[in-house]
Design a protein around this motif. Structure first.
Motif, PDB file in Angstrom:
ATOM      1  N   GLU A 164       0.694  -1.205  -0.103  1.00  0.00           N
ATOM      2  CA  GLU A 164      -0.008  -0.039  -0.068  1.00  0.00           C
ATOM      3  C   GLU A 164       0.829   1.016   0.121  1.00  0.00           C
ATOM      4  N   SER A 165       2.064   1.031   0.618  1.00  0.00           N
ATOM      5  CA  SER A 165       2.971   2.403   0.610  1.00  0.00           C
ATOM      6  C   SER A 165       3.445   2.628  -0.840  1.00  0.00           C
ATOM      7  N   PHE A 166       3.315   1.578  -1.805  1.00  0.00           N
ATOM      8  CA  PHE A 166       3.793   1.672  -3.111  1.00  0.00           C
ATOM      9  C   PHE A 166       2.430   2.288  -4.160  1.00  0.00           C
ATOM     10  N   GLY A 167       1.352   2.425  -3.415  1.00  0.00           N
ATOM     11  CA  GLY A 167       0.174   2.560  -4.132  1.00  0.00           C
ATOM     12  C   GLY A 167      -0.409   1.282  -4.747  1.00  0.00           C
ATOM     13  N   VAL A 168      -0.177   0.145  -4.077  1.00  0.00           N
ATOM     14  CA  VAL A 168      -0.624  -0.903  -4.731  1.00  0.00           C
ATOM     15  C   VAL A 168      -1.452  -1.474  -3.730  1.00  0.00           C
ATOM     16  N   PRO A 169      -2.727  -2.019  -4.093  1.00  0.00           N
ATOM     17  CA  PRO A 169      -3.659  -2.603  -3.052  1.00  0.00           C
ATOM     18  C   PRO A 169      -3.223  -3.937  -2.466  1.00  0.00           C
ATOM     19  N   GLY A 170      -3.369  -4.288  -1.379  1.00  0.00           N
ATOM     20  CA  GLY A 170      -2.814  -5.460  -0.574  1.00  0.00           C
ATOM     21  C   GLY A 170      -3.820  -5.867   0.268  1.00  0.00           C
ATOM     22  N   VAL A 171      -3.986  -7.286   0.465  1.00  0.00           N
ATOM     23  CA  VAL A 171      -4.699  -7.949   1.285  1.00  0.00           C
ATOM     24  C   VAL A 171      -4.169  -9.074   1.748  1.00  0.00           C
ATOM     25  N   ARG A 172      -4.441  -9.472   3.289  1.00  0.00           N
ATOM     26  CA  ARG A 172      -4.106 -10.473   4.046  1.00  0.00           C
ATOM     27  C   ARG A 172      -5.127 -11.721   3.900  1.00  0.00           C
ATOM     28  N   THR A 173      -4.758 -12.681   3.676  1.00  0.00           N
ATOM     29  CA  THR A 173      -5.850 -13.658   3.397  1.00  0.00           C
ATOM     30  C   THR A 173      -5.518 -15.041   4.266  1.00  0.00           C
ATOM     31  N   THR A 174      -6.413 -15.979   4.114  1.00  0.00           N
ATOM     32  CA  THR A 174      -6.274 -17.296   4.997  1.00  0.00           C
ATOM     33  C   THR A 174      -6.361 -18.284   3.835  1.00  0.00           C
ATOM     34  N   PRO A 175      -6.025 -19.662   3.981  1.00  0.00           N
ATOM     35  CA  PRO A 175      -6.343 -20.571   3.158  1.00  0.00           C
ATOM     36  C   PRO A 175      -7.761 -20.651   2.885  1.00  0.00           C
ATOM     37  N   GLU A 176      -8.875 -20.524   3.661  1.00  0.00           N
ATOM     38  CA  GLU A 176     -10.173 -20.476   3.491  1.00  0.00           C
ATOM     39  C   GLU A 176     -10.736 -19.342   2.574  1.00  0.00           C
ATOM     40  N   THR A 177      -9.947 -18.075   2.731  1.00  0.00           N
ATOM     41  CA  THR A 177     -10.569 -17.242   1.766  1.00  0.00           C
ATOM     42  C   THR A 177      -9.703 -16.922   0.634  1.00  0.00           C
ATOM     43  N   LEU A 178      -8.551 -17.686   0.546  1.00  0.00           N
ATOM     44  CA  LEU A 178      -7.751 -17.520  -0.525  1.00  0.00           C
ATOM     45  C   LEU A 178      -8.107 -17.477  -1.885  1.00  0.00           C
ATOM     46  N   GLU A 179      -9.078 -18.342  -2.221  1.00  0.00           N
ATOM     47  CA  GLU A 179      -9.703 -18.422  -3.596  1.00  0.00           C
ATOM     48  C   GLU A 179     -10.609 -17.239  -3.798  1.00  0.00           C
ATOM     49  N   ALA A 180     -11.191 -16.619  -3.055  1.00  0.00           N
ATOM     50  CA  ALA A 180     -12.345 -15.329  -3.316  1.00  0.00           C
ATOM     51  C   ALA A 180     -11.272 -14.081  -3.405  1.00  0.00           C
ATOM     52  N   ASP A 181     -10.299 -14.111  -2.547  1.00  0.00           N
ATOM     53  CA  ASP A 181      -9.300 -12.779  -2.353  1.00  0.00           C
ATOM     54  C   ASP A 181      -8.507 -12.799  -3.840  1.00  0.00           C
ATOM     55  N   LEU A 182      -8.131 -13.801  -4.013  1.00  0.00           N
ATOM     56  CA  LEU A 182      -7.138 -14.170  -5.295  1.00  0.00           C
ATOM     57  C   LEU A 182      -7.995 -13.854  -6.711  1.00  0.00           C
ATOM     58  N   ALA A 183      -9.186 -14.355  -6.577  1.00  0.00           N
ATOM     59  CA  ALA A 183     -10.147 -14.096  -7.674  1.00  0.00           C
ATOM     60  C   ALA A 183     -10.400 -12.713  -8.069  1.00  0.00           C
ATOM     61  N   LYS A 184     -10.784 -12.010  -6.850  1.00  0.00           N
ATOM     62  CA  LYS A 184     -11.217 -10.510  -6.580  1.00  0.00           C
ATOM     63  C   LYS A 184      -9.751  -9.731  -7.212  1.00  0.00           C
ATOM     64  N   ALA A 185      -8.692 -10.107  -6.677  1.00  0.00           N
ATOM     65  CA  ALA A 185      -7.566  -9.230  -7.144  1.00  0.00           C
ATOM     66  C   ALA A 185      -7.159  -9.457  -8.748  1.00  0.00           C
ATOM     67  N   LEU A 186      -7.381 -10.520  -9.282  1.00  0.00           N
ATOM     68  CA  LEU A 186      -7.229 -10.806 -10.604  1.00  0.00           C
ATOM     69  C   LEU A 186      -8.200 -10.412 -11.309  1.00  0.00           C
ATOM     70  N   ALA A 187      -9.292 -10.039 -11.053  1.00  0.00           N
ATOM     71  CA  ALA A 187     -10.409  -9.358 -11.539  1.00  0.00           C
ATOM     72  C   ALA A 187     -10.439  -7.913 -11.559  1.00  0.00           C
ATOM     73  N   GLU A 188      -9.408  -7.084 -10.849  1.00  0.00           N
ATOM     74  CA  GLU A 188      -9.438  -5.795 -10.845  1.00  0.00           C
ATOM     75  C   GLU A 188      -8.207  -5.564 -11.711  1.00  0.00           C
ATOM     76  N   PRO A 189      -8.261  -4.298 -12.420  1.00  0.00           N
ATOM     77  CA  PRO A 189      -7.073  -4.144 -13.162  1.00  0.00           C
ATOM     78  C   PRO A 189      -5.917  -3.427 -12.289  1.00  0.00           C
ATOM     79  N   GLY A 190      -4.743  -3.695 -12.958  1.00  0.00           N
ATOM     80  CA  GLY A 190      -3.752  -3.222 -12.298  1.00  0.00           C
ATOM     81  C   GLY A 190      -2.929  -3.995 -11.359  1.00  0.00           C
ATOM     82  N   PRO A 191      -2.031  -3.558 -10.756  1.00  0.00           N
ATOM     83  CA  PRO A 191      -1.223  -4.592  -9.858  1.00  0.00           C
ATOM     84  C   PRO A 191      -1.725  -4.749  -8.565  1.00  0.00           C
ATOM     85  N   SER A 192      -1.757  -5.953  -7.743  1.00  0.00           N
ATOM     86  CA  SER A 192      -2.112  -6.079  -6.429  1.00  0.00           C
ATOM     87  C   SER A 192      -1.439  -7.241  -5.820  1.00  0.00           C
TER      88      SER A 192
END
Length: 561
Positions: free
Chosen positions: A516-544
């Motif tokens: 986030e200090s670089f202006g890049v969105p970041g999220v901390r995930t868990t094994p249970e939420t990984l699929e949803a968090d990763l799919a959301k990040a991949l669907a949004e344009p730009g780096p994450s």
């Protein structure tokens, strides 16, 4: 009588006038970028430095797109991935001495993986050349010597008139199979001096074909047609030569099961009835391959990883198709066919006789069942669920780039790449820090698809500076960092070998806050939420950045009976 080689293309009047009156303000650097553009390059990677400024100044007078990274080695990894994705030679512009040398590990990976990278480096001024020590900043006694053992070819320039031909020769070398990195160096004064040479336009550097010798493919076709238990190992050469379709057709015609090496991921469909997938670190797979009476190896040197750590001892006849002459029969006696995989597979398709073998799909199913049972017995549910979550979240046509980390080692064997040329890792040379900068190069090559990078926290620290690059160019890369607090695989190796680990634990940053200090969105995930968090990040344009704190374990390989 006129011979073809007597014919020359004569310039038109307009071309002659343009050549006689080149635009003012050009230097040797312009000859570099004009030649690259004339060869078909559209994007260059690199990092400026004092001796290379002539090239970088010329970029602003060209139509080439420049993607600048923060570390030369990372720029090399980005160029490597660009070359793998596009099949084109990826220009890499570097400075002298430390800047050039910092790229060596990336060029070693490109060489091991046959990725076409065209590195153009500056050199100290011409007065400092000749083997003496003249005290120039960045000076090396023999800079080119540092690269000769790594790259495919070295090309030195000493005058401006040599620039177009040297770069064209390097381009041809990079794209002649086996593809690979090449090196061009040009002195600072040659790059900076004003030039009156004509603008470089179209340049011919068509790579050479490498067809198989017909008498060898005739023998290979005879052996395969008459085999009782043929099998195929497909390596990275199948992917590099875009020969997956021909491989599938040949396997089906022969009813031969196919295993892909880690570098050949995606060369054969994962779910095909004849697929043995990629379980190379498995004795069941090794046994099946050893039992083949005729084994066709395409685009692989059967190195350490592809031979189950050199425990693989084929009992039948081996046919090896390999574009790299030095790898032909380097590990096993074979009917060696020095050829491009695509051309050799086409020749075999035209000459082999179809085989009937109703039992071949069942042998493939039985092997995969044995592998699944072995892995299931090790109680590694977390690791398998994490990898499955990554696969479900990643679009089928999106490329992925994997660093040397435990999840990547799982992926080599267990990840369905879905298509050729979509899964890449640093397993060629095995250096850390590949995943994220390589993914940036892939995103620059094809902005229509999101790209995934996977690193451990140790490898991430090698390339963390490239978050600035991702942000600056808006590159569509999602970076999954599996944070286990150290060099996880080395921790396992040392614990297994010595009872405890040394030098493997790391103090690391808060990766989400850092992103986030670089202006890049970041999220901390868990094994249970990984699929949803990763799919959301991949669907949004730009780096994450997606951070998964997890202690993963490697499955136990089986090397011995």
């Amino acid at each position: 009588m006129t011979h073809d080689h007597d014919l020359v293309l004569r310039p038109t009047t307009a071309q002659t006038e343009a050549a006689l009156d080149p635009p003012p303000g050009r230097n040797g650097g312009d000859l570099v970028v004009e030649t690259l553009a004339g060869l078909g390059a559209t994007t260059v990677f690199g990092l400026p430095g004092q001796h290379a400024l002539g090239m970088f100044d010329a970029l602003r007078r060209s139509d080439l797109r420049y993607v600048g990274l923060r570390v030369e080695n990372n720029a090399g990894f980005a160029a490597d991935a660009y070359g793998r994705i596009t099949g084109e030679a990826a220009p890499l512009l570097l400075s002298t001495g430390p800047g050039a040398l910092t790229s060596l590990a990336a060029l070693q990976e490109a060489a091991a993986a046959s990725a076409p990278v065209l590195a153009v480096s500056s050199q100290v001024p011409s007065a400092g050349l000749g083997g003496g020590r003249h005290g120039y900043l960045h000076e090396l006694p023999d800079q080119a010597a540092s690269f000769r053992g790594v790259v495919k070819s070295v090309h030195t320039v000493r005058t401006q008139s040599q620039i177009p031909s040297a770069i064209a020769q390097a381009w041809k070398s990079a794209l002649t199979v086996p593809h690979g990195p090449v090196w061009v160096e040009i002195p600072q004064d040659v790059l900076l001096a004003e030039t009156r040479l004509p603008v470089v336009t179209a340049v011919d550097a068509t790579p050479d074909d490498l067809p198989p010798r017909p008498e060898l493919t005739a023998v290979a076709a005879h052996l395969l047609s008459g085999a009782d238990r043929p099998a195929i190992i497909a390596g990275g050469g199948v992917v590099r030569s875009d020969a997956s379709g021909k491989l599938v057709a040949l396997a089906e015609k022969l009813n031969a099961p196919v295993v892909t090496t880690f570098g050949g991921k995606g060369a054969f469909p994962w779910g095909h009835p004849l697929s043995l997938q990629s379980w190379l670190e498995d004795r069941h797979t090794t046994d099946l391959l050893e039992d083949a009476d005729v084994l066709l190896v395409v685009g692989s040197g059967l190195g350490e990883l592809s031979s189950n750590y050199h425990t693989f001892k084929p009992r039948g006849r081996v046919i090896q198709i390999e574009a790299d002459l030095g790898k032909l029969e380097s590990n096993h006696p074979a009917l060696g066919i020095h050829a491009d995989a695509r051309l050799a597979l086409q020749a075999l398709l035209e000459t082999v006789e179809a085989r009937e073998d109703e039992g071949a799909p069942e042998r493939a199913r039985a092997l995969l069942a044995k592998v699944a049972e072995r892995i299931a017995s090790q109680e590694l549910t977390l690791e398998q669920e994490v990898l499955a979550s990554v696969r479900r979240a990643l679009p089928a046509d999106s490329p992925s780039f994997w660093d040397m980390t435990i999840l990547a080692y799982w992926a080599w064997s267990a990840f369905d790449a879905k298509a050729p040329n979509t899964m890449h890792s640093a397993q060629g040379a095995g250096g850390l820090g590949y995943g994220f900068p390589a993914a940036l190069g892939a995103a620059a090559a094809d902005p229509t698809r999101p790209v995934l990078a996977v690193s451990g926290d140790g490898g991430a620290l090698y390339s963390i500076a490239e978050l600035a690059t991702a942000r600056q160019y808006g590159l569509d890369v999602t970076w999954l960092i599996v944070d286990d607090g150290g060099y996880g695989i080395l921790r396992e190796y040392m614990t297994d070998a010595f009872g405890q680990a040394t030098a493997t634990e790391l103090t690391r940053p808060d990766y989400v806050a850092l992103a986030e200090s670089f202006g890049v969105p970041g999220v901390r995930t868990t094994p249970e939420t990984l699929e949803a968090d990763l799919a959301k990040a991949l669907a949004e344009p730009g780096p994450s950045v997606v951070v998964l704190p997890a202690l993963l374990r490697m499955f136990a390989p089986t090397h011995l009976s």
